[in-house]
Enzyme design. Structure first.
Site, PDB file in Angstrom:
ATOM      1  N   SER A   1      33.324  13.632  53.202  1.00  0.00           N
ATOM      2  CA  SER A   1      34.217  13.209  52.748  1.00  0.00           C
ATOM      3  C   SER A   1      35.148  13.695  53.593  1.00  0.00           C
ATOM      4  CB  SER A   1      34.543  13.775  51.564  1.00  0.00           C
ATOM      5  OG  SER A   1      34.435  14.963  51.889  1.00  0.00           O
ATOM      6  N   GLU A   2      34.913  13.609  55.273  1.00  0.00           N
ATOM      7  CA  GLU A   2      36.062  14.523  56.216  1.00  0.00           C
ATOM      8  C   GLU A   2      37.212  12.713  56.107  1.00  0.00           C
ATOM      9  OE1 GLU A   2      32.703  17.079  57.137  1.00  0.00           O
ATOM     10  OE2 GLU A   2      32.969  15.244  56.386  1.00  0.00           O
TER      11      GLU A   2
END
Length: 259
Positions: free
Chosen positions: A133-134
């Protein structure tokens, strides 16, 4: 600060991420402890298998937000040193000459999913969830990219890295990130099965096989991954993404939850 708990029973060394109050979030300090523990296990002649586990309900929720908060005001050299500590932790797991099993009982997010990709075999509870999810924080999953690409291929990695969406254990197994999914109450039994399979192989042959496969995929290991994640963390977008997360609002580039 609690960090990594090391236990050994017979030929099995277990490295447990032991920050349940922080959902086993990863920090440079914790990753340095993990790297040291992995190297010691790798050099232990009596250890045949290393299990990576998480205490509490999560395997690892990814990067420690407290560390990321303090990093907003750090200079480039400090950010780079911390990124290198993270990279070294993943590298120590990946290069461990022993067979490595990831025991995934709950969420494995960002770097937590990266640790799963570094294992030789990953066994997950059907309650586990995964995400890279960066990008939703305006960041890059740089330090884990080589291991994830190797595990699930470039196409699936591209789709997951650029969307940041979460996915369940069955999809993780279909992609190759996870190798077996079982009900939560059978997770330890499944890990024991994986241990037994590794104990049937010659330890030197296993170490040589891992080294061979790593050399075969050496082109995936770019030299400047720590610099790339450092640049992302220090960018305007990276700062905005973290600020938005801490303030529980949508970042400037995303649709507002209030609209």
């Amino acid at each position: 600060m609690s960090g990594v708990r090391v236990t050994r029973v017979g030929p099995v060394t277990t490295l447990t991420l032991d920050r349940p109050d922080r959902r086993n979030a990863l920090s440079p300090e914790l990753m340095s402890q993990l790297a040291e523990a992995a190297r010691r296990a790798g050099g232990d002649a009596d250890a045949r298998v290393v299990v990576i586990a998480g205490s509490g309900s999560a395997f690892s929720a990814g990067a420690d937000i407290g560390w990321m908060r303090t990093g907003r005001d750090a200079d480039e050299s400090q950010n780079l040193a911390e990124a290198e500590a993270l990279r070294d932790g993943f590298e120590a797991i990946d290069t461990c000459p022993k067979a490595v099993i990831a025991r995934v009982q709950g969420p494995a997010i960002g770097g937590g999913a990266g640790l799963v990709a570094c294992a030789d075999v990953a066994v997950a509870s059907d309650e586990a969830r995964f995400a890279f999810s960066e990008v939703r924080l305006g960041l890059l999953a740089a330090t884990i990219a080589p291991y994830v690409v190797r595990a699930i291929g470039p196409g699936a990695t591209r789709a997951l890295f650029t969307s940041g969406r979460s996915f369940d254990a069955s999809e993780a197994m279909r992609l190759g990130l996870v190798h077996r999914v079982v009900p939560a109450d059978r997770l330890d039994e499944a890990v024991d099965d994986a241990v037994g399979a590794f104990l049937a192989g010659g330890p030197q042959a296993i170490a040589a096989s891992k080294r061979l496969l790593r050399e075969a995929t050496a082109s995936l290991h770019l030299p400047d991954l720590a610099h790339r994640i450092t640049s992302a963390r220090m960018s305007d977008e990276g700062r905005e993404g973290l600020d938005a997360f801490l303030e529980k609002r949508s970042p400037s580039w995303a649709p507002s939850n209030d609209s």
